[in-house]
Scaffold this motif. Structure first.
Motif, PDB file in Angstrom:
ATOM      1  N   LEU A   1       0.830  -1.209   0.000  1.00 55.84           N
ATOM      2  CA  LEU A   1       0.000   0.000   0.000  1.00 55.84           C
ATOM      3  C   LEU A   1       0.867   1.263   0.000  1.00 55.84           C
ATOM      4  N   ALA A   2       1.964   1.233   0.744  1.00 56.53           N
ATOM      5  CA  ALA A   2       2.843   2.406   0.796  1.00 56.53           C
ATOM      6  C   ALA A   2       3.411   2.725  -0.587  1.00 56.53           C
ATOM      7  N   ARG A   3       3.775   1.692  -1.350  1.00 54.94           N
ATOM      8  CA  ARG A   3       4.318   1.924  -2.698  1.00 54.94           C
ATOM      9  C   ARG A   3       3.284   2.553  -3.616  1.00 54.94           C
ATOM     10  N   LYS A   4       2.024   2.366  -3.310  1.00 52.31           N
ATOM     11  CA  LYS A   4       0.963   2.962  -4.113  1.00 52.31           C
ATOM     12  C   LYS A   4       0.534   4.326  -3.567  1.00 52.31           C
ATOM     13  N   GLY A   5       1.237   4.807  -2.551  1.00 57.42           N
ATOM     14  CA  GLY A   5       0.989   6.162  -2.071  1.00 57.42           C
ATOM     15  C   GLY A   5       0.055   6.296  -0.903  1.00 57.42           C
ATOM     16  N   TYR A   6      -0.312   5.193  -0.250  1.00 59.23           N
ATOM     17  CA  TYR A   6      -1.234   5.283   0.887  1.00 59.23           C
ATOM     18  C   TYR A   6      -0.467   5.682   2.153  1.00 59.23           C
ATOM     19  N   PRO A   7      -1.050   6.545   2.984  1.00 57.38           N
ATOM     20  CA  PRO A   7      -0.388   6.946   4.233  1.00 57.38           C
ATOM     21  C   PRO A   7      -0.157   5.736   5.138  1.00 57.38           C
ATOM     22  N   GLU A   8       0.905   5.801   5.912  1.00 58.35           N
ATOM     23  CA  GLU A   8       1.274   4.665   6.768  1.00 58.35           C
ATOM     24  C   GLU A   8       0.161   4.294   7.745  1.00 58.35           C
ATOM     25  N   GLY A   9      -0.443   5.306   8.372  1.00 60.28           N
ATOM     26  CA  GLY A   9      -1.502   5.020   9.336  1.00 60.28           C
ATOM     27  C   GLY A   9      -2.670   4.286   8.705  1.00 60.28           C
ATOM     28  N   MET A  10      -3.101   4.757   7.547  1.00 59.18           N
ATOM     29  CA  MET A  10      -4.213   4.105   6.858  1.00 59.18           C
ATOM     30  C   MET A  10      -3.829   2.688   6.439  1.00 59.18           C
ATOM     31  N   ALA A  11      -2.624   2.521   5.934  1.00 54.15           N
ATOM     32  CA  ALA A  11      -2.191   1.209   5.459  1.00 54.15           C
ATOM     33  C   ALA A  11      -2.197   0.189   6.596  1.00 54.15           C
ATOM     34  N   LEU A  12      -1.638   0.554   7.743  1.00 56.07           N
ATOM     35  CA  LEU A  12      -1.594  -0.378   8.872  1.00 56.07           C
ATOM     36  C   LEU A  12      -2.994  -0.690   9.382  1.00 56.07           C
ATOM     37  N   ARG A  13      -3.838   0.314   9.436  1.00 56.22           N
ATOM     38  CA  ARG A  13      -5.203   0.099   9.914  1.00 56.22           C
ATOM     39  C   ARG A  13      -5.959  -0.868   9.013  1.00 56.22           C
ATOM     40  N   VAL A  14      -5.829  -0.682   7.714  1.00 55.60           N
ATOM     41  CA  VAL A  14      -6.545  -1.532   6.764  1.00 55.60           C
ATOM     42  C   VAL A  14      -6.018  -2.963   6.827  1.00 55.60           C
ATOM     43  N   VAL A  15      -4.701  -3.120   6.904  1.00 61.61           N
ATOM     44  CA  VAL A  15      -4.111  -4.466   6.920  1.00 61.61           C
ATOM     45  C   VAL A  15      -4.508  -5.206   8.193  1.00 61.61           C
TER      46      VAL A  15
END
Length: 216
Positions: free
Chosen positions: A178-192
């Motif tokens: 997700l980070a490589r696609k530009g998603y913020p770290e907080g959002m990425a961790l929450r979604v995963v």
């Protein structure tokens, strides 16, 4: 004597006919040679303005381009800057160049097709020379809810491929995607983490023999 004269007359007529055919053949060859030379006459060289217009039209035929992209292409081909700017301004006036429309279409296409988030999309548009104001306007198509929904869909598609790995490793791999696609770290961790929790809850609802009768 009369026979010889007749024979001589006949020979002269044959010779004249042969000479005539030779003349016609020679004339035909000469005509073709001269006609070929005339047919290969070079056209007058194009002016810088004509060259610039031709280059821009050829590039725009394949796909939309930003003004910056076209300016770079003209510069590489040696078009003087003042000529380039004049031609590009004219193309903008008639709607052949529209950076705002380009940015809007780019955001929609790349988010829908590649799942890119706003940060990645902004970076791509900046590298293509789109003005910051137009970039921001194009990104307003995406709100946080839509961006997070796309992130969830991306994780769901990759979740199965990470099964069998340790939980922490799964989190790092999925969040990194997700980070490589530009998603913020907080959002990425929450979604995963939410996706892994949901996966665990669904697994807990099924007993070990897979019959689907919890508690037995």
């Amino acid at each position: 004597m009369r026979e010889q004269e007749r024979g001589g007359g006949s020979g002269s007529r044959e010779a004249r006919r042969e000479d005539g055919r030779e003349d016609r053949r020679d004339g035909g060859r000469d005509g073709r040679r001269e006609g070929g030379r005339e047919g290969r006459q070079e056209l007058p060289p194009q002016s810088p303005e004509e060259q610039a217009r031709a280059i821009c039209l050829r590039l725009l035929t394949g796909m939309p381009r930003t003004r910056r992209q076209l300016a770079d292409a003209l510069d590489k081909r040696g078009i003087p800057e003042e000529v380039s700017q004049e031609v590009l301004s004219r193309f903008e006036e008639v709607g052949l160049i529209d950076d705002a429309a380009f940015a809007g279409a780019w955001v929609e296409s790349r988010h829908r097709g590649r799942g890119l988030a706003r940060r990645a999309l902004a970076q791509e548009l900046r590298t293509k020379g789109v003005h910051a104001t137009l970039v921001q306007e194009a990104l307003e198509q995406l709100d946080s809810d839509q961006e997070e929904q796309t992130a969830r869909e991306l994780v769901e598609r990759k979740l199965r491929a990470t099964r069998g790995l340790e939980r922490d490793k799964r989190i790092r791999r999925l969040a990194g995607m997700l980070a490589r696609k530009g998603y913020p770290e907080g959002m990425a961790l929450r979604v995963v983490r939410r996706a892994l929790e949901q996966e665990g809850a669904e697994g807990a609802d099924t007993d070990d023999d897979g019959l689907g009768y919890p508690g037995f």
